[in-house]
Design an enzyme around this catalytic site. Structure first.
Site, short mmCIF file in Angstrom:
data_model
loop_
_atom_site.label_atom_id
_atom_site.label_comp_id
_atom_site.label_asym_id
_atom_site.label_seq_id
_atom_site.Cartn_x
_atom_site.Cartn_y
_atom_site.Cartn_z
NE ARG A 147 -1.52 1.89 3.48
CZ ARG A 147 -2.63 2.50 4.69
NH1 ARG A 147 -4.13 2.23 5.02
NH2 ARG A 147 -2.30 3.04 5.58
CE1 TYR A 159 -4.28 5.34 8.28
CE2 TYR A 159 -4.46 5.67 6.10
CZ TYR A 159 -4.52 4.96 7.16
OH TYR A 159 -4.05 3.47 7.08
CG ASP A 210 -7.11 3.84 3.83
OD1 ASP A 210 -7.73 4.26 3.64
OD2 ASP A 210 -6.57 2.80 4.93
CG HIS A 212 -8.51 6.87 6.51
ND1 HIS A 212 -8.47 7.27 8.17
CD2 HIS A 212 -7.94 5.18 7.31
CE1 HIS A 212 -8.76 7.18 8.99
NE2 HIS A 212 -8.06 6.00 8.82
CD GLU A 236 -8.36 0.53 3.32
OE1 GLU A 236 -7.18 0.04 3.09
OE2 GLU A 236 -8.26 0.33 4.39
CD GLU A 262 -9.96 0.83 8.02
OE1 GLU A 262 -9.14 -0.03 7.35
OE2 GLU A 262 -9.63 2.04 9.06
NE ARG A 283 -9.54 -2.74 4.79
CZ ARG A 283 -8.81 -2.72 5.23
NH1 ARG A 283 -8.25 -4.33 4.66
NH2 ARG A 283 -7.47 -1.69 5.59
CD GLU A 339 -4.59 -2.76 7.01
OE1 GLU A 339 -5.58 -3.30 7.51
OE2 GLU A 339 -3.77 -1.69 7.31
CD1 TRP A 402 -7.00 12.39 11.35
CD2 TRP A 402 -7.50 9.87 11.31
NE1 TRP A 402 -5.86 11.29 10.81
CE2 TRP A 402 -5.95 9.93 11.04
CE3 TRP A 402 -8.30 8.50 11.85
CZ2 TRP A 402 -5.71 8.86 11.33
CZ3 TRP A 402 -7.62 7.41 11.84
CH2 TRP A 402 -6.12 7.49 11.74
O1 KDG Z 1 -7.76 2.09 14.58
C1 KDG Z 1 -7.78 3.37 13.39
C2 KDG Z 1 -6.82 2.25 12.39
O2 KDG Z 1 -7.33 1.15 12.62
C3 KDG Z 1 -6.97 2.74 11.29
O3 KDG Z 1 -7.03 4.44 10.51
C4 KDG Z 1 -6.43 1.94 9.92
O4 KDG Z 1 -7.40 2.69 7.98
C5 KDG Z 1 -6.96 1.73 8.85
C6 KDG Z 1 -6.33 0.66 7.86
O5 KDG Z 1 -6.73 0.43 6.25
O6 KDG Z 1 -5.65 -0.03 8.78
MG MG Z 2 -7.83 1.79 5.94
#
Ligand code: KDG
Ligand code: MG
Length: 402
Positions: A147, A159, A210, A212, A236, A262, A283, A339, A402
């Site tokens: 990634r 992030y 990602d 996010h 992602e 996630e 995920r 992951e 975030w």
């Molecule tokens: O606690 C938050 C994380 O698990 C997250 O921000 C991680 O986005 C994430 C990832 O793809 O691992």
């Molecule tokens: Mg993620």
């Protein structure tokens, strides 16, 4: 297999973890991961104050019945705290069942459907050249999937960006760190990063990114379209997923594969995404999604619609959760990728484990149960520390995702 003891341990060997330990009258023990990043003590209390008393005297072998009892019996359903607590109990029960049978959990799930679990590592950097070097570093270590995240010029913190090579830990500080987010520079810069990675390093490995949850559906569609020739394994969390139908907009515009989930907790959070084939990878993980029992049902629904799995595996999921994911991954027919972020040495010392990495794949190991132990003698050294995930604001000060 009567449960005679249920204890919750909260420790911080490099980061916070909440671990449930169940013991049966014959002395078998099982571990479950109850870590909810930034809200750890809520799950610890849910378990200690409300769930543990319900477990004493129950037959540890009745995994489905206990799951239904905790889910339907609470009256208040779903949500991250509830589902993480149920997930921890479920993992501990599968661990016990494996130990009682003398088999690794994957054997109880139908046995191996593949030789190893394909994983992706996290490459990141402060600019494109350093991110490229980080991707190369993973390829040199034998990873087959990477990634790539990079800091966008003009943004100070983002992030996924860290100075560490193998791990990334966004939770920090007694109070949440506030970061600034701007979408336009990100949308212009990320295609440059992904195109440069492909131009310089080729197409012989899987490339992921990602977002996010940062974009609107139409912005996500734009990004997906602009990086189509990078042949991503997945893009992602392109947009927040509360409104599942919004993924129709992304799908209408791009063939870039999409991964989501996630932050989901139950099958109902992803039902529409799966049944309308709005995503390619789901995920959800084994701790936040009610354990192996519920995750298998999600995978079975996904299998019908050609959606594959891609379990979340950030470092805020403890080695117990990662091990559970690996037993699930190796046995489920529609597995996609896992992951993998390395835990700290302290975490690995507190949770010695049988899983191991080899040439791009993780293997769950052959120990009975999940194959993870908890070294209780180390816990006093690593007391809980309150930490929070960051909060993001736009330049005008308004709060954003975030
Ligand atoms: O606690 C938050 C994380 O698990 C997250 O921000 C991680 O986005 C994430 C990832 O793809 O691992
Ligand atoms: Mg993620």
């Amino acid at each position: 297999m009567k449960i005679v003891d249920a204890k919750v341990f909260v420790c911080s060997p490099g980061r916070n973890f909440v671990t449930l330990k169940l013991t049966t009258e014959s002395g078998l023990t099982g571990l479950g991961d109850a870590t909810l990043n930034g809200r750890e003590l809520a799950v610890a209390s849910y378990l200690t104050d409300h769930v543990c008393p319900l477990l004493i005297g129950r037959d540890a072998g009745q995994i489905e019945d206990i799951w239904q009892y905790l889910y339907k019996g609470a009256y208040w359903r779903r949500g991250p705290v509830t589902m993480n607590a149920i997930g921890a109990v479920d993992l501990a029960l599968w661990d016990i069942k494996g130990k009682a049978a003398g088999m690794p959990v994957y054997q109880l799930l139908g046995g191996k459907a593949r030789d190893g679990v394909l994983v992706y590592g996290h490459a990141n950097g402060g600019d494109i050249p350093s991110t490229l070097r980080a991707v190369e570093g993973f390829l040199e270590r034998g990873y087959l999937a990477v990634r790539a995240q990079t800091l966008v010029p003009g943004l100070e913190k983002m992030y996924g960006i860290t100075k560490e090579q193998l791990r990334y830990e966004p939770a920090e500080g007694e109070l949440p760190l506030e970061t600034v987010w701007e979408t336009r520079p990100y949308l212009e810069f990320v295609p440059k990063l992904l195109h440069t990675v492909r131009e310089q390093l080729g197409f012989d490995f899987h490339l992921l990114h990602d977002v996010h949850h940062r974009l609107t559906p139409i912005e996500a569609a734009e990004l997906g379209k602009r990086v189509e020739d990078c042949s991503l394994f997945w893009l992602e969390d392109p947009t927040p997923a509360e409104l599942q139908e919004s993924f129709r907009i992304i799908r209408r515009h791009t063939t870039t594969p999409i991964a989501v989930g996630e932050v989901f907790n139950t099958i109902w959070d992803c039902q529409q995404l799966i049944t309308e084939q709005l995503i390619d990878y789901i995920r959800m993980d084994a701790a936040h999604s009610g354990g192996i029992t519920h995750l298998r049902k999600i995978a079975a629904l996904a299998e019908l619609y050609n959606v594959r799995t891609g379990c979340h595996g950030a470092t805020d999921l403890s080695p117990v959760c990662l091990a559970a994911a690996l037993h699930f991954d190796i046995s489920v027919p529609n597995f996609g990728i896992q992951e993998y972020m390395h835990h700290t040495e302290e975490t690995d010392a507190v949770f010695p484990h049988a899983y191991h990495f080899e040439a791009g794949y993780l293997h769950p190991g052959e120990e009975p149960g999940l194959g993870v132990k908890l070294d209780e003698s180390l816990l006093e050294r690593f007391p809980y520390k309150r930490t929070y995930l960051p909060v993001a604001r736009l330049r005008d000060g308004s709060v954003t995702n975030w």
